[in-house]
Write a protein that holds these residues in place. Sequence first.
Motif, PDB file in Angstrom:
ATOM      1  N   PRO A 103       0.797  -1.240   0.000  1.00  0.00           N
ATOM      2  CA  PRO A 103       0.000   0.000   0.000  1.00  0.00           C
ATOM      3  C   PRO A 103       0.824   1.283   0.000  1.00  0.00           C
ATOM      4  CG  PRO A 103      -0.898  -1.573   1.587  1.00  0.00           C
ATOM      5  CD  PRO A 103       0.428  -2.108   1.141  1.00  0.00           C
ATOM      6  N   TYR A 104       2.111   1.195   0.314  1.00  0.00           N
ATOM      7  CA  TYR A 104       2.933   2.392   0.449  1.00  0.00           C
ATOM      8  C   TYR A 104       3.726   2.719  -0.823  1.00  0.00           C
ATOM      9  CZ  TYR A 104       1.630   1.393   5.219  1.00  0.00           C
ATOM     10  OH  TYR A 104       0.885   1.130   6.352  1.00  0.00           O
ATOM     11  N   TYR A 105       3.446   1.982  -1.898  1.00  0.00           N
ATOM     12  CA  TYR A 105       4.135   2.211  -3.167  1.00  0.00           C
ATOM     13  C   TYR A 105       3.117   2.258  -4.301  1.00  0.00           C
ATOM     14  CZ  TYR A 105       8.280   1.161  -0.453  1.00  0.00           C
ATOM     15  OH  TYR A 105       9.259   1.193   0.499  1.00  0.00           O
ATOM     16  N   PHE A 106       3.510   2.869  -5.394  1.00  0.00           N
ATOM     17  CA  PHE A 106       2.615   3.053  -6.530  1.00  0.00           C
ATOM     18  C   PHE A 106       2.454   1.778  -7.351  1.00  0.00           C
ATOM     19  CE2 PHE A 106       2.121   4.828 -10.986  1.00  0.00           C
ATOM     20  CZ  PHE A 106       0.763   5.080 -10.846  1.00  0.00           C
ATOM     21  N   THR A 107       3.463   0.892  -7.314  1.00  0.00           N
ATOM     22  CA  THR A 107       3.473  -0.295  -8.167  1.00  0.00           C
ATOM     23  C   THR A 107       3.660  -1.564  -7.353  1.00  0.00           C
ATOM     24  OG1 THR A 107       5.851  -0.024  -8.494  1.00  0.00           O
ATOM     25  CG2 THR A 107       4.407   0.949 -10.161  1.00  0.00           C
ATOM     26  N   ASP A 108       3.272  -2.697  -7.945  1.00  0.00           N
ATOM     27  CA  ASP A 108       3.546  -4.016  -7.357  1.00  0.00           C
ATOM     28  C   ASP A 108       5.013  -4.372  -7.552  1.00  0.00           C
ATOM     29  OD1 ASP A 108       0.946  -4.855  -6.450  1.00  0.00           O
ATOM     30  OD2 ASP A 108       0.375  -5.068  -8.549  1.00  0.00           O
ATOM     31  N   ASN A 109       5.498  -5.291  -6.700  1.00  0.00           N
ATOM     32  CA  ASN A 109       6.851  -5.807  -6.918  1.00  0.00           C
ATOM     33  C   ASN A 109       6.836  -6.813  -8.056  1.00  0.00           C
ATOM     34  OD1 ASN A 109       5.392  -7.577  -5.140  1.00  0.00           O
ATOM     35  ND2 ASN A 109       7.302  -8.616  -4.662  1.00  0.00           N
ATOM     36  N   GLU A 110       8.021  -7.289  -8.437  1.00  0.00           N
ATOM     37  CA  GLU A 110       8.131  -8.193  -9.579  1.00  0.00           C
ATOM     38  C   GLU A 110       9.310  -9.132  -9.370  1.00  0.00           C
ATOM     39  OE1 GLU A 110       6.883 -10.104 -11.736  1.00  0.00           O
ATOM     40  OE2 GLU A 110       5.840  -8.416 -12.695  1.00  0.00           O
ATOM     41  N   ARG A 111       9.313 -10.216 -10.115  1.00  0.00           N
ATOM     42  CA  ARG A 111      10.406 -11.180 -10.042  1.00  0.00           C
ATOM     43  C   ARG A 111      10.667 -11.749 -11.428  1.00  0.00           C
ATOM     44  NH1 ARG A 111      13.245 -14.390  -6.570  1.00  0.00           N
ATOM     45  NH2 ARG A 111      13.893 -16.398  -7.418  1.00  0.00           N
ATOM     46  N   LEU A 112      11.912 -11.646 -11.879  1.00  0.00           N
ATOM     47  CA  LEU A 112      12.329 -12.213 -13.151  1.00  0.00           C
ATOM     48  C   LEU A 112      13.852 -12.238 -13.186  1.00  0.00           C
ATOM     49  CD1 LEU A 112      11.756  -9.576 -16.009  1.00  0.00           C
ATOM     50  CD2 LEU A 112      11.745  -9.002 -13.611  1.00  0.00           C
ATOM     51  N   PRO A 113      14.450 -13.102 -14.007  1.00  0.00           N
ATOM     52  CA  PRO A 113      15.918 -13.164 -14.070  1.00  0.00           C
ATOM     53  C   PRO A 113      16.509 -11.838 -14.528  1.00  0.00           C
ATOM     54  CG  PRO A 113      14.926 -15.074 -15.138  1.00  0.00           C
ATOM     55  CD  PRO A 113      13.811 -14.112 -14.863  1.00  0.00           C
TER      56      PRO A 113
END
Length: 530
Positions: A103-113
């Motif tokens: 909730p404290y950031y504008f975007t979701d996190n992500e995971r990729l190589p």
Amino acid sequence: MEENTADVVIVGGGPVGTGLAIELGQRGIRTVLVERYPTPQQVPKGQNLTQRSVEHFHAWGIEKELRAARTVPKEYGIGGLTAYGTLTGDYHYDWLQRELVRPYYFTDNERLPQYRTEEVLRERVKTLPSVEVLYGWTGEDVQQDEDGVTVTLACRDGVGERRLRSAYAVGCDGSRSVIREKAGITQTQSDHDRLMVLLVFRSTGLHELLKRFPGKSFYNVLHPDLKGYWQFFGRVDLGNTWFFHAPVPPGTTRDNFDFSGYLHRAVGAEFDIEFEHVGFWDLRIATADSYRKGRIFIAGDAAHSHPPYGGYGINTGFEDARNLGWKLAARLQGWGGDSLLDSYDEERRPVFVSTARDFIEKSIESDRAFLENFDPARDRVAFEAEWKARGSGARAEVNAFSPNYRGSPIVCGKKGDSVSAVGTHEYRAVAGCHLAPQLQSDGRNIFECLSSGFTLVAYDGDDVVLKEFAAAAEQMGVPLDIALDDGGKAQDNYEARYILVRPDHFITWASEEPPLSARRILAQATGSSQ
């Protein structure tokens, strides 16, 4: 031959160097990016991107492309798990739950190589006319004088040499940085005297074994014999390719160690293995003693390196790029003072020192103490109580990692504050902290209202104050947009009527009351004399 090439030469076109080139290129700064490898190296390191890092990709115009490049389907999940003894043993808890601070950031996190991330960055940099990329070249030397920097390049195939002339140079050329060494920037190291292995392998059997943990993409195994150092598994894709790093005995080589047996013991079961890569590295933490030497800067692994514990490395490097980029642009465009460039070191280096001390080193020490003092074979009740407590503590750690510049000289904060990676996640607007997202009265998120320069967010702001800021910015040449709103819930959450937001979306100044001098605030924020 010496070429008068650019405003900034960046040596090292990995994710940090390319991110910096994009940051500069979007601001119209003539930039040359130098990278030895024509294509990204296919080693799946640096996979975890925080919400904050994805905010950078949004600012660089490639968030959508980044998400499209992921190798694990979105619906599967990208969470983590910590296990005791073996990966398939009786004890495990959720780990590194970054969704808790979403909730404290504008975007979701992500995971990729990392190599997929680099592909996205490379495609973006192609579109920027002010950025030239030289693939197949390495930085061999850097010299500076009062007027600029000369960077000497060597062709990777051994044929040819070039000398580039620029106003500034940035070394993003890794932990063995030539630019750092040639600039005479020293390092402080904390050596853990551990040889580590990185294995990349294919296995469908491991995927079948780990179906019991749906939605998990990385796995940390704590084993008493390893004294707090991790055995770490991560998915590269869904169902087939994996990476693993862990301590191995001194003198281990590709040919004298049973890596298959090591993996089987770590998992607690046998499964098929086809190795694609075997590499080694020494576990140590290194911090440059300065991130600036005159006209030469360093960023990413050239400035700081550490074991890949917790996914801090690539995220710290991206923040370096975002921090340094707007400051170099400000100086080159004439609206930033030289002390603004000093603030890069004053903000970013203490954040890494805190990250290493308060999160990475602390994690190793905490795991070591736990393994020494608790054993289910010796006292199951005590072990299980502590294991449950550690699961709760893992949630607190995610919330506590909140890099901030509260003691920065270019932030209008409180006396006695200090720059740190330790903080809290909250909506309240605090000078030196990251701006949290809020919906405005027109339905837009505040991040959709921010400019590439400074933005004054004003909730039912006084016209006199707004005119004072606008006039001061025009006189000083500072790019400033004013985002007006009626207030309401957003203002209540921010606890501020006025919020001055930097180009990197950290808060310079926040207050319910009008400032004594708008010009003085802008001067401090830009490192300028009034």
